[in-house]
Design a protein around this motif. Sequence first.
Motif, mmCIF file in Angstrom:
data_model
loop_
_atom_site.group_PDB
_atom_site.id
_atom_site.type_symbol
_atom_site.label_atom_id
_atom_site.label_comp_id
_atom_site.label_asym_id
_atom_site.label_seq_id
_atom_site.Cartn_x
_atom_site.Cartn_y
_atom_site.Cartn_z
ATOM 1 N N HIS A 48 0.768 -1.438 -0.166
ATOM 2 C CA HIS A 48 -0.113 -0.122 -0.172
ATOM 3 C C HIS A 48 0.679 1.124 0.195
ATOM 4 O O HIS A 48 0.828 2.153 -0.982
ATOM 5 C CB HIS A 48 -0.823 -0.383 1.242
ATOM 6 N N ARG A 93 2.661 1.762 -3.293
ATOM 7 C CA ARG A 93 2.124 2.542 -4.430
ATOM 8 C C ARG A 93 1.448 3.466 -4.679
ATOM 9 O O ARG A 93 1.566 5.094 -4.759
ATOM 10 C CB ARG A 93 0.246 1.759 -4.926
ATOM 11 N N LYS A 130 -5.794 -1.472 -13.588
ATOM 12 C CA LYS A 130 -4.292 -1.986 -12.193
ATOM 13 C C LYS A 130 -4.745 -2.398 -11.291
ATOM 14 O O LYS A 130 -6.176 -1.875 -10.863
ATOM 15 C CB LYS A 130 -3.309 -1.007 -11.967
ATOM 16 N N PRO A 131 -4.319 -3.214 -10.433
ATOM 17 C CA PRO A 131 -4.992 -3.481 -9.395
ATOM 18 C C PRO A 131 -4.281 -2.685 -8.359
ATOM 19 O O PRO A 131 -4.089 -2.841 -7.299
ATOM 20 C CB PRO A 131 -4.251 -4.763 -8.847
ATOM 21 N N VAL A 132 -4.927 -1.420 -8.061
ATOM 22 C CA VAL A 132 -4.921 -0.555 -7.454
ATOM 23 C C VAL A 132 -5.589 0.037 -6.418
ATOM 24 O O VAL A 132 -6.828 0.271 -7.455
ATOM 25 C CB VAL A 132 -4.186 1.097 -8.201
ATOM 26 N N PRO A 133 -6.162 -0.141 -5.322
ATOM 27 C CA PRO A 133 -6.513 0.063 -4.552
ATOM 28 C C PRO A 133 -7.455 1.695 -4.488
ATOM 29 O O PRO A 133 -6.256 2.336 -4.700
ATOM 30 C CB PRO A 133 -6.390 -0.223 -3.300
ATOM 31 N N ARG A 134 -8.526 2.049 -4.253
ATOM 32 C CA ARG A 134 -9.409 3.357 -4.632
ATOM 33 C C ARG A 134 -8.604 4.115 -3.547
ATOM 34 O O ARG A 134 -8.501 5.304 -3.341
ATOM 35 C CB ARG A 134 -10.432 3.918 -5.189
ATOM 36 N N ASP A 172 -5.967 3.831 -2.415
ATOM 37 C CA ASP A 172 -3.901 4.246 -2.216
ATOM 38 C C ASP A 172 -4.371 5.821 -3.485
ATOM 39 O O ASP A 172 -2.771 5.937 -3.769
ATOM 40 C CB ASP A 172 -3.897 3.043 -3.375
ATOM 41 N N TYR A 173 -5.274 5.388 -4.365
ATOM 42 C CA TYR A 173 -5.377 6.370 -5.185
ATOM 43 C C TYR A 173 -4.820 7.680 -4.699
ATOM 44 O O TYR A 173 -4.556 8.912 -5.112
ATOM 45 C CB TYR A 173 -5.866 5.802 -6.618
#
Lengths: 309, 324
Positions: free
Chosen positions: A13, A16, A108-112, A114-115
Amino acid sequence: MNPLLMINAFTAHLGRISVIARHAFTQLVRMKVFYFLAFFAIILIGSNFFNLPQHEGPEAAGVNILRSIKSWSLGAMTLFSVVLSIVATALLLPKDVEDRTLYTILAKPVPRIDYLAGKLLGVLLLIFVSLLVMDLLMTGILQVRTNMVLSKQMAMAEARGWSVSDIAGLKADILAQGPTFSLQGAVLAVFLRATVIASMSLLISTFSSSTLFTTIVSFLIYFCGHFQADARAIYLSSEVGTDVGWVSQAIALLVSLILPDFQLFNVIDSVIEGQLMPLVIFGKLILVGLFYFSFYLIASWFVFAKKEF
Amino acid sequence: MTQGKRYVILGLVVLVMGAARLPLEQGLSVELSEKGLVPPKLKIDTGDKLGQTFSAVSLGGLRTLVATFFNIRAFSYFTEQKWSEVAETYNIIVDLAPHTRYYWDSGSWHQSYNAASYYLYQSNLPAMRRKLAWKESILTGRNFLERGIRNNPNDPILRQSLGYLLADPNKILAFGDTGKAFEESYEAYWSAVQTGKARGFAKRAALYSLARVPGREEEALELALEIRSEMPVLPPPTVLGLLYSLRYFADPNQSVLELVDDVFPTREIGYEVLGNVWLRSRDRFPVHGSAKALVLLENHFDIPEAQSILRRELALPMDPNDYF
């Protein structure tokens, strides 16, 4: 759950978030935001040489310029941090949608979360770096000027035959107007306030349809947030049987519950006037800033988590 | 869960969290106010006078900057001798920056000294009007300074300024009872001393005022002796002069020359100091036993009677009636 897996997940986490934060930072730097620092330097140097028409007795000579430097500097820092935290945050999501970067990231496997956290930290990093540079400039110039005032005042006191304790008192008075620990606390308060504003703007931008809407609403909330303490005082005073109607009481309560209290960060003015800020107050302000940052970030994620694009 | 439901839940959470933080924020707000770290709310009339600037001021961190600009405006009004505008502008300034000593000090000084002097010499105004304006200006300056002290109770300089104003021979008649004015001047200086941050002369200034309060000579003598014992070198002439006068007042039957020898390092210095105190009649210092000592010292130094200090014309105490 295996603690090792938890640590790995947490590290992932952080990794990212850090990448997205750096990207957001670079994106904002490319928008020539740092040009403001040149204006700040001009304001600062100007305030150092600008002889304001005012009266000064021999015992005050030079001390007013120290206050002037602090007023100009912290005023510029306040304006810069407020405008940047609102505008930069309001720009982030719509710009990513417009550039279609958002789709690439979310595919991509990026949790929102994290974004969102990455984007917000990118803005905060930019504000932090800017404030740090401005603080260094202010502290440097203030230190030089304080030394000049101090040597002039010490010469005056010695020429008048002041006692050692009187000279020490004069020295303490002048140093209190120079770069102090409390002054750094005031800059921190500016940053914390910017953190709350940016986090709040992020929440608004998750459900707003345009940058303009986010910007205007954020400015309005920021402005009204300075009167939250008044609304709270009206609500609390009405509890002890004062003559406040239930409609006013309800409105006051609603304002108190919804808006953040920006007055808490207004320690800046008092510090410019030479007041000391105890360490415990620093700690409490940091906790308030962290609370709003975490709450607005989680709230933003809650709205953004299932949002369709 | 639909997006609509999410908004409703978010709204409820915001309210619950708001309710949870309300007492905490109130507590912190009170703490900041008590520590003087959050400026007091602006008065309604100040908000009206600030106009559009009010928005900028409300946004925190800009109050002192706006006060700086208003200080420039006050200076312009001063150069134009618009005294009511100067007073009004300073009221706004101190509402914006209530902890800046300079603004309280200058605002008071403009009224008590500049405006008062202006009216003193404004020959195109009727005498009665000038006298009233002179007195009102001094009282306005005093009130302003007292407000400054209430806002900054730990500031010794503002208290010293009040002490100085109340004992100023050119202003004292504006306060009515001179004895009461000297007593209030003493209280102002003494309260400055008690802050623990006053300069050394504040204690001496407190003595100078106390010595001029009728009926408090005994306390003044105690204070003078205390100051004398604290000073490693020779005290200033005024302290020596007061020491002589107050000691004589305590026991008028004692030998004058012995008292002079005890108080002053030499008789020459004694003669010079007592002579000066005698001639500074406008300052209203007590001169108990001074004439007697001067006569004896003049005999001692063989000064002809024609050159006696006692024959010189005294400066009369300033009376507003002489000017208006």
